[in-house]
Design a protein around this motif. Structure first.
Motif, PDB file in Angstrom:
ATOM      1  N   LEU A 162       0.775  -1.106  -0.034  1.00 49.51           N
ATOM      2  CA  LEU A 162       0.011  -0.050   0.057  1.00 49.51           C
ATOM      3  C   LEU A 162       1.027   1.279   0.137  1.00 49.51           C
ATOM      4  O   LEU A 162       0.479   2.410  -0.627  1.00 49.51           O
ATOM      5  N   LEU A 203      -5.992  -6.445  -1.327  1.00 46.00           N
ATOM      6  CA  LEU A 203      -6.275  -5.674  -0.279  1.00 46.00           C
ATOM      7  C   LEU A 203      -5.695  -4.220  -0.583  1.00 46.00           C
ATOM      8  O   LEU A 203      -6.540  -3.246  -0.252  1.00 46.00           O
ATOM      9  N   THR A 204      -4.540  -4.201  -1.086  1.00 48.25           N
ATOM     10  CA  THR A 204      -3.671  -3.078  -1.609  1.00 48.25           C
ATOM     11  C   THR A 204      -4.691  -2.026  -2.663  1.00 48.25           C
ATOM     12  O   THR A 204      -4.949  -0.920  -2.064  1.00 48.25           O
ATOM     13  N   ASP A 221      -7.945  -2.177  -3.116  1.00 45.03           N
ATOM     14  CA  ASP A 221      -9.019  -1.913  -2.520  1.00 45.03           C
ATOM     15  C   ASP A 221      -8.867  -0.889  -1.645  1.00 45.03           C
ATOM     16  O   ASP A 221      -9.541   0.201  -1.568  1.00 45.03           O
ATOM     17  N   ALA A 222      -7.751  -0.902  -0.695  1.00 46.13           N
ATOM     18  CA  ALA A 222      -7.462   0.273   0.271  1.00 46.13           C
ATOM     19  C   ALA A 222      -7.118   1.259  -0.347  1.00 46.13           C
ATOM     20  O   ALA A 222      -7.494   2.576   0.181  1.00 46.13           O
ATOM     21  N   LEU A 257      -5.807   4.127   8.884  1.00 47.31           N
ATOM     22  CA  LEU A 257      -4.841   3.295   8.249  1.00 47.31           C
ATOM     23  C   LEU A 257      -3.916   3.046   9.535  1.00 47.31           C
ATOM     24  O   LEU A 257      -3.559   1.653   9.702  1.00 47.31           O
ATOM     25  N   LEU A 310      -4.767  -1.023  10.370  1.00 47.10           N
ATOM     26  CA  LEU A 310      -3.690  -1.775   9.433  1.00 47.10           C
ATOM     27  C   LEU A 310      -2.450  -1.735   9.994  1.00 47.10           C
ATOM     28  O   LEU A 310      -1.586  -2.649   9.610  1.00 47.10           O
ATOM     29  N   TYR A 349      -8.996  -5.491   8.716  1.00 48.62           N
ATOM     30  CA  TYR A 349      -9.382  -4.856   7.318  1.00 48.62           C
ATOM     31  C   TYR A 349     -10.735  -4.290   7.388  1.00 48.62           C
ATOM     32  O   TYR A 349     -11.018  -3.330   6.683  1.00 48.62           O
ATOM     33  N   PHE A 372     -11.259  -1.181   9.095  1.00 49.05           N
ATOM     34  CA  PHE A 372     -10.755   0.041   8.170  1.00 49.05           C
ATOM     35  C   PHE A 372     -11.616   0.385   7.002  1.00 49.05           C
ATOM     36  O   PHE A 372     -11.809   1.487   6.886  1.00 49.05           O
ATOM     37  N   ARG A 373     -12.044  -0.614   6.088  1.00 54.06           N
ATOM     38  CA  ARG A 373     -12.909  -0.490   5.152  1.00 54.06           C
ATOM     39  C   ARG A 373     -14.215  -0.439   5.133  1.00 54.06           C
ATOM     40  O   ARG A 373     -15.128  -0.102   4.458  1.00 54.06           O
ATOM     41  N   ALA A 418     -12.384  -6.902   1.311  1.00 59.77           N
ATOM     42  CA  ALA A 418     -11.648  -6.326  -0.027  1.00 59.77           C
ATOM     43  C   ALA A 418     -12.367  -7.293  -1.203  1.00 59.77           C
ATOM     44  O   ALA A 418     -12.803  -8.207  -0.903  1.00 59.77           O
TER      45      ALA A 418
END
Length: 720
Positions: free
Chosen positions: A540, A655-656, A658-659, A679, A683, A696, A699-700, A704
């Motif tokens: 990321l 994941l990267t 998507d984040a 973040l 994360l 995750y 966070f989101r 993802a």
């Protein structure tokens, strides 16, 4: 991939994979008076500023064997004391006591890791080969200590009825699971065989790694002045210096490492030399001599399968993935095979474009693997009017370092300040050290070591490591973290200019360092990571290299100091998905072979034949190789950190992608304060103190989705 050997950390087993040392288990605070019996510097408590630092300037190869052996002896004394404690087992007297154990071996392991990865020598390699089975024995004596396991099990069973605090429960769960996965429930006969297999494997891993290092050091291509067509002045000067250092004055050396091979294959106009350099690089460990790794790999696969069979598993992959995000090899394969067709289809398009350019030039060739980088560069210029060498003029290593510090300040509120020269010992003159503090409060967080250049005795690639990580169960410790690269050292007075890919890798490894610095965990075991998750944070961080703030402030021409022109920036962004067929396919081929090797029956396996036939079955384009061919696939066969886990880079990249869309959608973009706060909180800070999938989601707000990855790479997005 672009990356490193990020070994698994489990404090409970006494030491981590020292054979491929990187992010190892954490420094505890317990003192052991027995260490006074030895004046070996490698065993001694660290002294000096910053809570004490390793005495890298005083370490000697001749001290390592004694220090490791004493460290293991003292570590086992700690374990025996825990196992034979007459008091009923509790979290404090069993689990916490284990977290504090083997302090001396922890210290020695830092030096051992440097000798292994950064300053290896024939003398050290001989010691390493001798120590490998002893280290395996040490591991087995802990993981198979019946009294110790029964105490752990008692604490675990009690915690299932009366749960502990979040981090305490996580430590107990991880500790119990690791002992269970490593044969603690086996009967005596199976335990003995399990330990013997581990000892055999440890020697094979060391031999595999040293064979690759041998081929990297001994297959050097020396050029004459009339063989330098297409190469940049900076590359030529570096090659001349390397040749001189190797005793070949007047020649130009192309070393057998990616950092030297890659630019040579991209720019050299001499096709025969490109073929020679390509063959040297991709034949490492596969030259049919005493350093050939094929039989070693076959033995490793047999032993791994036998070992997990003792535990009741059908194959190594099934055993390994049970505590990963993917959970099963089927889930990992499913992800890879969803991306594979799009990647190989893109390769066909890329090859067609390259062949057209070759035909237009009247080159009268068919694209071969040693042509791919060369003609891809020509296609890049034709399609996007983008010259990689022009981009390189704006990618100075020193300015990239400043850019990383800037990003760390914006997202994490960190400040990096060079330490006073000579105040912190280093193991090589090229290593530099910075102090890391909080920008607002000035609170000391730790030290960052940077070892940027390739040299003899240093393994290839790029990686991150810790010498000490943050814990708070015995008082707060600071962080000593290191990044290690293999940039070609420039001639005196020349700037270090790197490619866009290398700059991305530099940011990636710094992401690991930030993950170390941001950790907020009580116990050493929680510093470990889930293999298909730990690459996510660093992948990321790569995204900030292409943000406007970094480009406008830090990507300046090394001669004029002028910022990168807007039109060049636009070309880079337009070409962001260029060559994704090559990049994705060469990686996925390695990840698929890794998984398929461990799902196959290893009886009488012919490694070269298996690799060739499996790639044919997959439809591997003939114009490019796997990123890591099996005979030099150190991620998988110099230890177990990435065995059946190389897929994890792609899992993490889902994941990267998507984040990164979460940042792209935020009002402040990639510097949005609210998203940056989440973040760090969810994360980076937790490390392995909570389940990665749950972290995750916090966070989101959801899991993802693969669609973001496909968009990122310019591949067709699957329709539901």
């Amino acid at each position: 991939m672009k990356k490193h050997n990020f070994s698994t950390h489990i404090k409970t087993l006494g030491l981590c994979a020292l054979i491929s040392f990187t992010a190892c288990k954490e420094e505890s605070q317990q003192q052991n008076d027995d260490v006074a019996m030895s004046d070996n510097i490698l065993l001694q408590e660290w002294t000096g500023p910053y809570q004490g630092v390793p005495a890298f300037d005083k370490m000697k190869v001749e001290d390592i064997k004694e220090a490791m052996e004493i460290g293991m002896e003292l570590g086992l004394k700690d374990i025996e004391a825990i196992a034979n404690n007459p008091e009923p087992p509790t979290f404090e007297n069993t689990i916490v006591a284990m977290e504090r154990s083997a302090e001396e071996l922890d210290r020695v392991s830092r030096y051992y890791g440097i000798f292994s990865s950064n300053v290896s020598s024939p003398e050290f390699r001989a010691i390493q080969a001798e120590l490998a089975p002893k280290l395996s024995d040490y591991q087995s004596k802990i993981s198979q200590n019946e009294k110790l396991f029964q105490r752990i099990k008692a604490v675990y069973d009690a915690s299932q009825k009366t749960p502990l605090g979040d981090q305490e429960q996580r430590v107990v769960d991880l500790t119990y699971k690791q002992f269970e996965m490593n044969g603690a429930n086996l009967d005596a006969a199976k335990k003995a065989r399990y330990a013997e297999i581990n000892k055999e494997l440890s020697s094979l891993y060391t031999k595999f790694s040293n064979n690759v290092l041998h081929d990297e050091e001994n297959y050097v291509t020396y050029l004459n002045k009339d063989q330098l067509g297409g190469l940049s002045d900076g590359f030529i000067k570096s090659a001349a210096k390397i040749a001189t250092d190797k005793g070949h004055e007047g020649k130009y050396a192309i070393t057998n490492t990616r950092s030297s091979m890659d630019p040579f294959l991209t720019y050299s106009t001499n096709r025969e030399l490109r073929k020679q350099v390509w063959e040297n690089y991709y034949s490492r460990g596969d030259n049919g001599d005493e350093y050939d790794n094929n039989q070693i790999i076959a033995e490793i696969l047999k032993l791994r399968k036998e070992r997990v069979a003792l535990l009741g598993y059908d194959n190594y992959a099934e055993w390994r993935l049970q505590d990963r995000m993917a959970k099963t090899p089927e889930n990992a394969m499913d992800l890879m095979l969803k991306v594979w067709p799009a990647a190989t289809a893109r390769v066909k398009e890329e090859v067609a474009d390259m062949q057209a350019v070759a035909n237009e030039n009247g080159d009268n060739i068919t694209i071969e693997p040693w042509d791919y980088r060369y003609y891809a560069e020509k296609v890049r210029k034709k399609k996007y009017d983008l010259d990689s060498d022009e981009v390189k003029q704006y990618l100075q290593l020193d300015k990239l370092t400043e850019a990383m510090f800037f990003v760390a300040g914006e997202l994490f509120n960190y400040k990096f300040t060079p330490v006073e020269e000579g105040s912190v010992p280093v193991f090589n003159e090229d290593v530099n050290v910075w102090e890391v503090t909080d920008k607002d409060s000035g609170k000391h967080i730790g030290l960052w070591y940077l070892d940027p250049f390739a040299r003899e005795g240093k393994r290839s690639g790029a990686w991150a490591t810790t010498y000490r990580s943050y814990t708070s169960f015995d008082g707060e410790t600071n962080v000593l973290a290191s990044n290690n690269s293999n940039f070609v050292k420039p001639a005196p007075g020349e700037a270090v200019l790197v490619s866009w890919d290398d700059a991305t890798t530099f940011f990636h490894e710094f992401g690991h360092a930030l993950h170390f610095f941001a950790a907020d965990v009580k116990y050493p075991t929680l510093q470990g990571g889930v293999r298909d998750y730990t690459e996510f944070q660093s992948q990321l961080l790569e995204r900030w290299l292409s943000t406007d703030k970094v480009i406008n402030q830090f990507l300046v021409h090394h001669e004029t100091g002028k910022p990168m022109p807007a039109e060049l920036v636009e070309k880079i962004k337009k070409a962001s998905t260029f060559n994704q067929g090559f990049g994705t396919t060469e990686y996925l081929a390695s990840a698929l072979i890794d998984m398929k090797l461990h799902l196959a029956d290893p009886t009488n396996i012919d490694i070269d034949k298996f690799e060739r036939e499996t790639l044919d079955e997959l439809g591997m384009p003939k114009e490019l190789p796997m990123r890591h061919r099996t005979p030099h696939f150190g991620h998988v066969f110099s230890g177990e950190g990435y065995a059946t886990a190389y897929y994890g880079y792609m899992w993490a990249d889902v994941l990267t992608s998507d984040a990164s869309e979460a940042f792209a959608e935020a009002p402040g973009g990639f510097y949005d304060e609210a998203v940056a706060e989440k973040l760090v909180k969810y994360l980076f800070a937790p490390r392995n103190a909570m389940d990665p999938a749950e972290a995750y989601r916090l966070f989101r707000g959801r899991d993802a989705k693969i669609e973001a990855l496909m968009r990122d790479r310019g591949f067709p997005v699957p329709q539901n």
